[in-house]
Design a protein around this motif. Sequence first.
Motif, PDB file in Angstrom:
ATOM      1  N   ALA A   1       0.694  -1.178   0.087  1.00  0.00           N
ATOM      2  CA  ALA A   1      -0.064  -0.111  -0.167  1.00  0.00           C
ATOM      3  C   ALA A   1       0.905   1.317   0.036  1.00  0.00           C
ATOM      4  CB  ALA A   1      -0.837   0.139   1.208  1.00  0.00           C
ATOM      5  N   ALA A   2       1.984   1.129   0.490  1.00  0.00           N
ATOM      6  CA  ALA A   2       2.963   2.264   0.376  1.00  0.00           C
ATOM      7  C   ALA A   2       3.694   2.691  -0.709  1.00  0.00           C
ATOM      8  CB  ALA A   2       4.013   2.157   1.679  1.00  0.00           C
ATOM      9  N   LYS A   3       3.496   1.887  -1.913  1.00  0.00           N
ATOM     10  CA  LYS A   3       4.479   1.777  -2.909  1.00  0.00           C
ATOM     11  C   LYS A   3       4.333   3.410  -3.526  1.00  0.00           C
ATOM     12  CE  LYS A   3       5.292  -2.586  -4.594  1.00  0.00           C
ATOM     13  NZ  LYS A   3       5.355  -3.846  -5.818  1.00  0.00           N
ATOM     14  N   ASN A   4       3.094   3.953  -3.755  1.00  0.00           N
ATOM     15  CA  ASN A   4       2.776   5.079  -4.228  1.00  0.00           C
ATOM     16  C   ASN A   4       3.496   6.581  -3.587  1.00  0.00           C
ATOM     17  OD1 ASN A   4       1.179   4.468  -6.551  1.00  0.00           O
ATOM     18  ND2 ASN A   4      -0.584   4.565  -5.453  1.00  0.00           N
ATOM     19  N   TYR A   5       3.494   5.989  -2.304  1.00  0.00           N
ATOM     20  CA  TYR A   5       4.231   7.089  -1.321  1.00  0.00           C
ATOM     21  C   TYR A   5       5.792   7.070  -1.538  1.00  0.00           C
ATOM     22  CZ  TYR A   5      -0.190   7.875   1.143  1.00  0.00           C
ATOM     23  OH  TYR A   5      -1.267   8.404   1.530  1.00  0.00           O
ATOM     24  N   MET A   6       6.157   6.067  -1.465  1.00  0.00           N
ATOM     25  CA  MET A   6       7.734   5.835  -1.735  1.00  0.00           C
ATOM     26  C   MET A   6       8.116   6.329  -3.082  1.00  0.00           C
ATOM     27  SD  MET A   6       9.233   4.325   0.632  1.00  0.00           S
ATOM     28  CE  MET A   6      10.707   4.046  -0.089  1.00  0.00           C
ATOM     29  N   SER A   7       7.258   6.101  -4.172  1.00  0.00           N
ATOM     30  CA  SER A   7       7.665   6.451  -5.656  1.00  0.00           C
ATOM     31  C   SER A   7       7.563   8.015  -5.486  1.00  0.00           C
ATOM     32  CB  SER A   7       6.698   5.776  -6.459  1.00  0.00           C
ATOM     33  OG  SER A   7       6.897   6.426  -7.907  1.00  0.00           O
TER      34      SER A   7
END
Length: 131
Positions: free
Chosen positions: A48-54
């Motif tokens: 779920a955090a991939k968009n935040y990391m990106s």
Amino acid sequence: MNKYLIMTFFAVLLLAGCIPKTEDVQVLKASPLDYELYLYTDSDEQEAAKNYMSALLDWKVKQQDTEELEFKQQEMNSDNLRLTKEDLPALVVKKEGKTVKTIKGDNRHNDILTALEDSINMTGSYTEKPS
């Protein structure tokens, strides 16, 4: 007497099972200039955090002082947060210890990046690399 001791043991055991368990939250922290960026993610749901990391990485690439911008990872007990599990992932932007922006929940990469840029640019401290 033995019967009361055994009953007390089982009562304590049952009550201990009713105490809510605390969970660890992953925290990614960066401190550019007078800002602090915190990305809080659920340890079990890193997808779920991939968009935040990106969005954070894209923001970092746009900055002039990328050598000075380091991300540090740690774990934190969820009891110490002012966020609920439903709020995660969450990105908190602070300036001089005060929260400037909180982005939480399921968001698109571009929305996160825009909110991050707006929250830092509105105080005028960090600038992008010249094109």
